[in-house]
Design an enzyme around this catalytic site. Structure first.
Site, PDB file in Angstrom:
ATOM      1  N   ASN A 150      37.396  86.801  57.938  1.00 50.31           N
ATOM      2  CA  ASN A 150      38.551  86.389  58.849  1.00 50.31           C
ATOM      3  C   ASN A 150      38.295  85.490  59.719  1.00 50.31           C
ATOM      4  OD1 ASN A 150      36.686  88.935  59.704  1.00 50.31           O
ATOM      5  ND2 ASN A 150      37.560  88.597  61.640  1.00 50.31           N
ATOM      6  N   GLN A 178      42.327  90.117  55.091  1.00 48.09           N
ATOM      7  CA  GLN A 178      42.517  88.491  54.947  1.00 48.09           C
ATOM      8  C   GLN A 178      42.622  88.015  53.566  1.00 48.09           C
ATOM      9  OE1 GLN A 178      43.313  87.240  57.848  1.00 48.09           O
ATOM     10  NE2 GLN A 178      42.422  88.369  59.303  1.00 48.09           N
ATOM     11  N   SER A 197      46.176  95.570  55.922  1.00 48.15           N
ATOM     12  CA  SER A 197      46.756  95.531  57.340  1.00 48.15           C
ATOM     13  C   SER A 197      48.086  95.028  57.317  1.00 48.15           C
ATOM     14  CB  SER A 197      45.745  94.877  58.548  1.00 48.15           C
ATOM     15  OG  SER A 197      46.614  95.043  59.569  1.00 48.15           O
ATOM     16  N   HIS A 199      49.839  93.536  59.982  1.00 47.75           N
ATOM     17  CA  HIS A 199      50.283  92.569  60.794  1.00 47.75           C
ATOM     18  C   HIS A 199      49.529  91.357  60.458  1.00 47.75           C
ATOM     19  CE1 HIS A 199      46.771  92.762  63.678  1.00 47.75           C
ATOM     20  NE2 HIS A 199      46.822  93.899  63.117  1.00 47.75           N
ATOM     21  N   THR A 235      52.899 111.976  60.689  1.00 46.05           N
ATOM     22  CA  THR A 235      54.358 111.783  60.143  1.00 46.05           C
ATOM     23  C   THR A 235      54.290 110.215  59.939  1.00 46.05           C
ATOM     24  OG1 THR A 235      55.197 113.495  61.447  1.00 46.05           O
ATOM     25  CG2 THR A 235      56.497 111.537  60.597  1.00 46.05           C
ATOM     26  N   CYS A 318      36.631  86.553  69.698  1.00 47.01           N
ATOM     27  CA  CYS A 318      37.537  87.318  69.141  1.00 47.01           C
ATOM     28  C   CYS A 318      37.656  88.881  69.077  1.00 47.01           C
ATOM     29  CB  CYS A 318      37.606  87.068  67.514  1.00 47.01           C
ATOM     30  SG  CYS A 318      36.133  86.891  66.444  1.00 47.01           S
TER      31      CYS A 318
HETATM   32  N1  PLP Z   1      39.485  93.747  59.312  1.00 47.77           N
HETATM   33  C1  PLP Z   1      39.649  92.537  59.244  1.00 47.77           C
HETATM   34  C2  PLP Z   1      39.020  91.436  58.198  1.00 47.77           C
HETATM   35  C3  PLP Z   1      40.492  91.891  60.136  1.00 47.77           C
HETATM   36  O1  PLP Z   1      40.554  90.596  60.367  1.00 47.77           O
HETATM   37  C4  PLP Z   1      41.063  93.012  60.965  1.00 47.77           C
HETATM   38  C5  PLP Z   1      41.909  92.304  62.213  1.00 47.77           C
HETATM   39  O2  PLP Z   1      41.526  91.885  63.435  1.00 47.77           O
HETATM   40  C6  PLP Z   1      40.798  94.170  60.891  1.00 47.77           C
HETATM   41  C7  PLP Z   1      39.768  94.498  59.965  1.00 47.77           C
HETATM   42  C8  PLP Z   1      41.634  95.248  61.914  1.00 47.77           C
HETATM   43  O3  PLP Z   1      42.911  95.389  61.367  1.00 47.77           O
HETATM   44  P1  PLP Z   1      43.925  96.296  62.107  1.00 47.77           P
HETATM   45  O4  PLP Z   1      44.450  95.516  63.585  1.00 47.77           O
HETATM   46  O5  PLP Z   1      45.114  96.590  61.234  1.00 47.77           O
HETATM   47  O6  PLP Z   1      43.382  97.460  62.717  1.00 47.77           O
END
Ligand code: PLP
Length: 371
Positions: A150, A178, A197, A199, A235, A318
């Site tokens: 990431n 990613q 994920s 978002h 749910t 981060c």
């Molecule tokens: N793994 C990676 C590589 C990510 O970039 C992120 C986001 O920050 C996550 C896991 C965590 O994802 P989530 O925000 O859906 O819990």
């Protein structure tokens, strides 16, 4: 002009996803477990999203379980597999550049007595297969290596790791947060467990998924009413799940994103004293660009850009956790100063060429001022 270049942190909803979210929030509010018409309607949209996402990864819908996001998917993958298979051995392997959602789980398991190997990465942010081959053994029960990092966009050799399953009996997990929709799924979909994920791909926050390939022994983490075939109770987040399905349906134009990244990279290199980290056209994920600005503090540049409507991330801030300054940039061999001067630019579906032109102009101006 507002230019959002922090899409690896999170993304905005696209127009179509937003419309779908509005429609489902208003009209499909039944509980998928209810037997009446409204419940059946909700169950139908969840089923349809599951099918779309499974198809996009070439897995079966019955192998896809919805979660609250990749943190939960990663925790379930690590703890669920390690505890379910601990009789077979106590050696587990991961890399030094994993997201904390994986690393913190390994840290806990190490404190519980599991024998953990943290694989090094080279200056391109890629694990050393020779090191992996030298440490893997009959006691190895679980390996977790992310598909795309990431902070760097580096792509890990998941397919090569999977080949070791011919000789050793371990479960392979990959955090594909990613990678999903951004690089071909054939580069990582042979893993036994795959975390996703919503978002990060223009769907809602608070929804994700874990692929559990048939025959993989994993204990559920969240117990309760037996939802998701008993694997993940609670749910279903119907609106989130639908948003994820819709986001997957709208294709990413990888070539366009890669071109925008190339333009941004060249523009920055032409105008600033920088070192670009782990950039390999075609061999790294197309949406992430990590740049070290020599002699400049990334945080200061980040705020100067923010004042001009440009949103980016520093390499160091981060995660608000024990890792402090970026463990990823440290693992690729950057010095403390270099880590402090690193900015991550990350692109999404909504970025335009005009935005990149504006960003280059502002980065050049602000970097010059700060030098
Ligand atoms: N793994 C990676 C590589 C990510 O970039 C992120 C986001 O920050 C996550 C896991 C965590 O994802 P989530 O925000 O859906 O819990």
């Amino acid at each position: 002009m507002e230019v959002y270049l922090d899409n690896a942190a999170t993304t905005a909803l696209t127009k179509d996803v937003l419309e779908e979210v509005k429609f489902v929030s208003e009209k499909i509010y039944g509980n998928p477990s209810s037997m009446h018409k409204l419940g059946v309607e909700a169950e139908k949209v969840v089923k349809s999203a599951r099918e779309k996402i499974a198809t996009s990864l070439s897995v079966s819908p019955s192998e896809l379980f919805f979660t609250s996001g990749a943190t939960e998917s990663d925790n379930t993958a690590v703890f669920g597999s390690v505890y379910a298979n601990s009789r077979k051995g106590n050696h587990i392997i991961t890399s030094k550049i994993e997201h904390p959602a994986v690393l913190m789980c390994f840290d806990k398991l190490e404190r519980e007595g599991f024998n953990v190997t943290y694989l090094d990465v080279d200056s391109d942010g890629i694990i050393d297969m020779e090191q992996l081959k030298s440490v893997i053994n009959e006691k190895t029960i679980f390996i977790s290596v992310m598909a795309v990092n990431n902070e760097l966009g580096s792509i890990q050799p998941i397919r090569e790791i999977a080949k070791l399953k011919k000789k050793y009996d371990f479960i392979l997990h990959t955090d594909a947060v990613q990678a999903y929709t951004k690089i071909p799924e054939s580069l990582y979909n042979m893993a036994d467990l795959i975390s996703l994920s919503g978002h990060k791909i223009h769907a809602l926050k608070g929804v994700g998924a874990l692929v559990v390939r048939q025959g993989t022994k994993v204990n559920p983490l969240i117990l309760g009413g037996g939802h998701e075939s008993g694997f993940r109770s609670g749910t279903e987040n119907v609106v989130g799940i639908v948003s994820l399905g819709k986001a997957v349906e709208e294709k990413w134009d990888k070539e366009r994103i890669a071109e925008l990244r190339e333009k941004l990279k060249s523009g920055i290199e032409e105008n600033c004293d920088v070192k670009v980290n782990c950039y390999h056209d075609g061999e790294s994920a197309p949406h992430i660009l990590s740049v070290t600005f020599n002699g400049i503090r990334g945080e200061v540049l980040m705020h100067a850009l923010e004042a001009r409507g440009i949103y980016v991330s520093t390499g160091s801030a981060c995660h608000s956790n024990r890792f402090g300054e970026s463990h990823v940039l440290s693992a690729i061999g950057l010095s403390k100063n270099e880590i402090g001067g690193t900015i991550r630019f990350s692109l999404g579906k909504l970025n335009t060429e005009a935005e990149i032109d504006y960003a280059i102009e502002c980065i050049a101006m602000e970097a010059k001022k700060l030098k």
